[in-house]
Structures are given as C-alpha cells and as structure tokens.
Scaffold this active site. Structure first.
Site, PDB file in Angstrom:
ATOM      1  CB  CYS A  87      -0.939   0.006   1.197  1.00 54.19           C
ATOM      2  SG  CYS A  87      -2.087  -1.368   1.149  1.00 54.19           S
ATOM      3  CG  HIS A 134      -3.373   3.403   1.016  1.00 60.82           C
ATOM      4  ND1 HIS A 134      -3.746   2.866  -0.192  1.00 60.82           N
ATOM      5  CD2 HIS A 134      -3.482   2.410   1.938  1.00 60.82           C
ATOM      6  CE1 HIS A 134      -4.057   1.589  -0.008  1.00 60.82           C
ATOM      7  NE2 HIS A 134      -3.916   1.299   1.271  1.00 60.82           N
ATOM      8  CG  ASN A 163      -6.690  -1.002  -0.036  1.00 58.37           C
ATOM      9  OD1 ASN A 163      -5.855  -0.680  -0.871  1.00 58.37           O
ATOM     10  ND2 ASN A 163      -6.381  -1.271   1.213  1.00 58.37           N
TER      11      ASN A 163
HETATM   12  O1  UT7 Z   1      -4.409  -1.135   2.861  1.00 62.20           O
HETATM   13  C1  UT7 Z   1      -3.541  -1.237   3.927  1.00 62.20           C
HETATM   14  C2  UT7 Z   1      -3.817  -2.202   4.898  1.00 62.20           C
HETATM   15  N1  UT7 Z   1      -5.154  -2.581   5.226  1.00 62.20           N
HETATM   16  C3  UT7 Z   1      -5.890  -1.861   6.085  1.00 62.20           C
HETATM   17  O2  UT7 Z   1      -5.562  -0.764   6.464  1.00 62.20           O
HETATM   18  C4  UT7 Z   1      -7.123  -2.532   6.630  1.00 62.20           C
HETATM   19  C5  UT7 Z   1      -7.321  -2.207   8.087  1.00 62.20           C
HETATM   20  N2  UT7 Z   1      -8.399  -2.953   8.704  1.00 62.20           N
HETATM   21  C6  UT7 Z   1      -9.696  -2.775   8.363  1.00 62.20           C
HETATM   22  O3  UT7 Z   1      -9.997  -2.002   7.476  1.00 62.20           O
HETATM   23  C7  UT7 Z   1     -10.742  -3.525   9.130  1.00 62.20           C
HETATM   24  O4  UT7 Z   1     -10.141  -4.218  10.203  1.00 62.20           O
HETATM   25  C8  UT7 Z   1     -11.561  -4.535   8.282  1.00 62.20           C
HETATM   26  C9  UT7 Z   1     -12.478  -3.783   7.350  1.00 62.20           C
HETATM   27  C10 UT7 Z   1     -10.635  -5.455   7.504  1.00 62.20           C
HETATM   28  C11 UT7 Z   1     -12.429  -5.423   9.160  1.00 62.20           C
HETATM   29  O5  UT7 Z   1     -13.283  -4.610   9.937  1.00 62.20           O
HETATM   30  P1  UT7 Z   1     -13.371  -4.826  11.506  1.00 62.20           P
HETATM   31  O6  UT7 Z   1     -14.383  -3.885  11.988  1.00 62.20           O
HETATM   32  O7  UT7 Z   1     -11.990  -4.703  12.080  1.00 62.20           O
HETATM   33  O8  UT7 Z   1     -13.931  -6.297  11.621  1.00 62.20           O
HETATM   34  P2  UT7 Z   1     -13.271  -7.597  12.291  1.00 62.20           P
HETATM   35  O9  UT7 Z   1     -12.198  -8.162  11.446  1.00 62.20           O
HETATM   36  O10 UT7 Z   1     -12.962  -7.300  13.739  1.00 62.20           O
HETATM   37  O11 UT7 Z   1     -14.498  -8.589  12.237  1.00 62.20           O
HETATM   38  C12 UT7 Z   1     -15.714  -8.331  12.955  1.00 62.20           C
HETATM   39  C13 UT7 Z   1     -16.749  -9.376  12.550  1.00 62.20           C
HETATM   40  C14 UT7 Z   1     -16.236 -10.802  12.647  1.00 62.20           C
HETATM   41  O12 UT7 Z   1     -17.314 -11.626  13.085  1.00 62.20           O
HETATM   42  P3  UT7 Z   1     -17.450 -12.073  14.630  1.00 62.20           P
HETATM   43  O13 UT7 Z   1     -16.194 -12.832  14.926  1.00 62.20           O
HETATM   44  O14 UT7 Z   1     -17.559 -10.800  15.399  1.00 62.20           O
HETATM   45  O15 UT7 Z   1     -18.694 -12.885  14.616  1.00 62.20           O
HETATM   46  C15 UT7 Z   1     -15.899 -11.150  11.241  1.00 62.20           C
HETATM   47  O16 UT7 Z   1     -15.991 -12.530  10.974  1.00 62.20           O
HETATM   48  O17 UT7 Z   1     -17.129  -9.179  11.193  1.00 62.20           O
HETATM   49  C16 UT7 Z   1     -16.980 -10.412  10.479  1.00 62.20           C
HETATM   50  N3  UT7 Z   1     -16.616 -10.114   9.099  1.00 62.20           N
HETATM   51  C17 UT7 Z   1     -17.530  -9.928   8.121  1.00 62.20           C
HETATM   52  N4  UT7 Z   1     -18.857  -9.960   8.125  1.00 62.20           N
HETATM   53  C18 UT7 Z   1     -19.499  -9.715   6.967  1.00 62.20           C
HETATM   54  C19 UT7 Z   1     -15.370  -9.954   8.575  1.00 62.20           C
HETATM   55  N5  UT7 Z   1     -15.463  -9.671   7.268  1.00 62.20           N
HETATM   56  C20 UT7 Z   1     -16.778  -9.646   6.963  1.00 62.20           C
HETATM   57  C21 UT7 Z   1     -17.503  -9.414   5.787  1.00 62.20           C
HETATM   58  N6  UT7 Z   1     -18.851  -9.447   5.824  1.00 62.20           N
HETATM   59  N7  UT7 Z   1     -16.892  -9.126   4.616  1.00 62.20           N
END
Ligand code: UT7
Length: 348
Positions: A114, A275, A305
């Site tokens: 990134c 970014h 992204n």
């Molecule tokens: O580009 C450079 C590097 N990348 C970034 O900067 C990304 C940084 N991180 C993020 O943007 C966020 O952490 C994400 C968008 C990837 C994820 O969002 P989050 O709010 O941190 O969610 P999480 O990973 O903590 O997951 C929360 C819940 C989980 O379910 P449980 O365990 O709470 O039941 C996941 O399984 O959301 C679930 N989940 C989804 N649900 C529906 C994860 N992905 C999805 C999805 N659709 N696509």
C-alpha cells in the site's frame, strides 16, 4: 537542489463494476457490513484474461505521458509499484518498457504494497533532484481480483480490495517553490506477518514440516507445494483490527512529520490524498489532524482499496475534478503491509 514536479498524471480502472451485493453472491457478507466497516460501495475488477497489472499500468502511463507533453521514448526511467505482478519475476517494469517500446532504460519494481506509490515517488524524486534523469515514469497498478479468494473464509480481505492503476511523470520543476517539497519513508518489520502472503516463498516451511506432503528430497520442492495450495497458504492474510490500530497512529504521525519538516501545519494543507485503505481510517486521520472535509479526498467508495494504485488514482481524480490547482499544497500519505508507511508534500 533541483526539485521534481508531477508533470503528467493518469489513471485507469477496469470496466467491470462489482457492487457489495455482487460479492454477496459468492460469500457470506452484505452491503450494510461492508459500507459500515469500510465505506466501500463497489470496486472494479479487471477482465480475467484480457487485462493484467502491466496492461492497466500502461493505460494509466499513456495518459500521464501524454499530459506531461512527452512520448514513451522520452522516458528515462521506470518505477513500477505493485504487489500483484504479472510474473513472480521479472517485474512489471520491463513488461511495460517492452509494450510501450521505450528505450533500453532502467526499470525498477517496488514491493511496498500500500505504500508502494509513495515509496516509488520518493525514489523518482531523488533521481530528478540529483539531475540524473529528466523524465521518470512512476506507476502503481494492481490486479487483486485474480489472486483473491472469494469464499467466506477470506471475506475480511476480499471485500476490501479492487483493481486499477495510476501513473505520474516526474520532471524537474521550473518554478521557484514548486514541486515535491519532501518525502518521508518508514518501516517496522516487527509485525510483518500481520498483513502478508506467505507463499510462494523461501522462508523455513513451518506450515508443512513433519506433515504428509512435506517434500522428501534433499533440495527444492518447498517454494510452493500442492498441499500448501490446497490449504489456502497462497492467499493473502490480514489481521484487520491490528492493521487498523497501527494505521491510525502512523498516518497522522508521518503527515505531521512532513508538515513540520517544511514549517507548515495541517491548516496549510489544501488537499490530503491518503491511501484508500478504509474510509474509517481516513475519517479518523482527518479528525486527529483537525482537517475540514474539503481538505481530504476519498474515493474508496467507488474503487475499494487498490493498494499501490490507490494514491495515484485518487490524486488523478482529484486533479481532474479541479480540486488541485497551481500553488496548492497537496499531501500524500500511505500505510500498509510491512509495515511500511510514508508521506510526500507537494507544492502543485
Ligand atoms: O491497505 C492497507 C492495509 N489494510 C488496512 O488498512 C485494513 C485495516 N483494517 C480494516 O480495514 C478492518 O479491520 C476490516 C475492514 C478489515 C475489518 O473490519 P473490523 O471492523 O476490524 O472487523 P473484524 O475483522 O474485527 O471482524 C468483525 C466481525 C467478525 O465476526 P465475529 O467474529 O464478530 O462474529 C468477522 O468474521 O465481522 C466479520 N466479518 C464480516 N462480516 C461480513 C469480517 N469480514 C466480513 C464481511 N462481511 N466481509
């Protein structure tokens, strides 16, 4: 010292639009979750067989080169940033050189994910500053759709990333005070595995050692085994929350570093082009720096992204929309896998 300026800029995004609802056909996800957590509404995916990271980079490069008022044969050096190259090696830079019928100039591929474009811009800037080159082509391009896993197990990764390309031509700045004022690059490999694709790779094979399928031979056979492929080892891994926490610290830090190096403050920024990792990250950074909405450009809603392509695509869209004018102070900032991060401050 001679500064460099962005003399031409272009971007290319593929035609195929995939909305959040389209992705929900392949995995357990929904539009509301994706929009709420990331801000993304849709993304573009390249034509599966007809487009590659290089071909998209070429489309963006053609526009940037044309707008710089030069031809491909005038380019002195190519810097190509991507994490999704056409081949494991050689890099995309030489493929672009070949297709664009450029001279036998140097071509450098940058693997900084990134942060790739900001790193590439910084390297290009040094070549112009030292007087070594007059026209440096910098490309950021990604074809994520080809390698991502569209099953529920990978939904936290595959709903975020999209395909596209952006490019700029750097030339010596002619006007006093104009051009790239400074660039600031950082890394911290302590948590390199939190956002990574481990295979194919030459590291010690912890995944399979002692298990059936571990190659029974003295040499070779470990770079990528059929078992690894089957177990999904050649898929990107991301600990989203951990990356998020680091990003919201490092983005503002490196932006402030660029401002203070030039005796400027957040109020002086005309446009911050971060970014496009996650809309929530951009909004958080905006809030921490006390920036108005008009000072920050976001387009993640449309493209997701696009990793190394996201900064040049956003910069080009902002410029085409008339949001960047001569004399404006533009700040670029990126954070990503590595971790690596960086910023660039530009007097347009
Ligand atoms: O580009 C450079 C590097 N990348 C970034 O900067 C990304 C940084 N991180 C993020 O943007 C966020 O952490 C994400 C968008 C990837 C994820 O969002 P989050 O709010 O941190 O969610 P999480 O990973 O903590 O997951 C929360 C819940 C989980 O379910 P449980 O365990 O709470 O039941 C996941 O399984 O959301 C679930 N989940 C989804 N649900 C529906 C994860 N992905 C999805 C999805 N659709 N696509």
């Amino acid at each position: 010292m001679q500064r460099s300026k962005i003399a031409g800029i272009g971007y290319y995004v593929p035609d195929h639009v995939y909305t959040n609802n389209d992705l929900a056909r392949f995995m357990d996800t929904d539009d509301a979750w994706i929009q709420e957590r990331t801000g993304i509404k849709e993304r573009r995916f390249a034509d599966r067989m007809g487009e590659t990271t290089t071909t998209m980079g070429i489309e963006a490069a053609k526009i940037a080169i044309g707008r710089a008022g030069i031809t491909p044969q005038d380019v002195d050096f190519i810097i190509f940033a991507t994490l999704s190259p056409d081949y494991y090696f050689p890099g995309c830079g030489v493929l672009l050189q070949r297709e664009m019928k450029m001279r036998e100039i140097g071509a450098l591929d940058i693997r900084n994910q990134c942060s790739g474009f900001v790193y590439a811009l910084s390297v290009a800037d040094q070549f112009i500053r030292t007087g070594m080159y007059k026209n440096v082509l910098v490309v950021g391009s990604e074809k994520h759709s080809f390698a991502m896993d569209f099953e529920t197990r990978s939904r936290n990764v595959s709903v975020i990333f999209g395909d596209g390309a952006g490019a700029v031509v750097l030339q010596p700045a002619m006007e006093e005070g104009q051009g790239i004022l400074s660039t600031h690059l950082h890394s911290d490999g302590a948590e390199a595995e939190l956002l990574a694709m481990y295979y194919p790779g030459s590291h010690a094979n912890k995944w399979l050692e002692g298990k059936p399928g571990f190659p029974n031979q003295e040499l070779g056979g470990l770079f990528l085994t059929p078992e690894q492929l089957e177990q999904g080892a050649a898929l990107p891994y991301m600990d989203g929350p951990a990356v998020f926490k680091k990003a919201v610290v490092k983005f503002p830090e490196v932006i402030k570093e660029a401002l203070s190096a030039n005796d400027l403050s957040p109020a002086d920024i005309d446009l911050l082009v971060p970014h496009q990792a996650n809309l929530r990250i951009s909004q958080y950074v905006q809030q921490l720096l006390g920036l108005r909405d008009a000072q920050v450009f976001n387009n993640i809603q449309k493209y997701g992204n696009t990793t190394a392509a996201s900064v040049p695509i956003a910069l080009c869209e902002a410029w085409e929309a008339g949001l960047i004018n001569d004399g404006d102070l533009v700040c670029l900032a990126a954070f990503g896998s590595g971790f690596t991060w960086g910023s660039a401050l530009i007097r347009w």
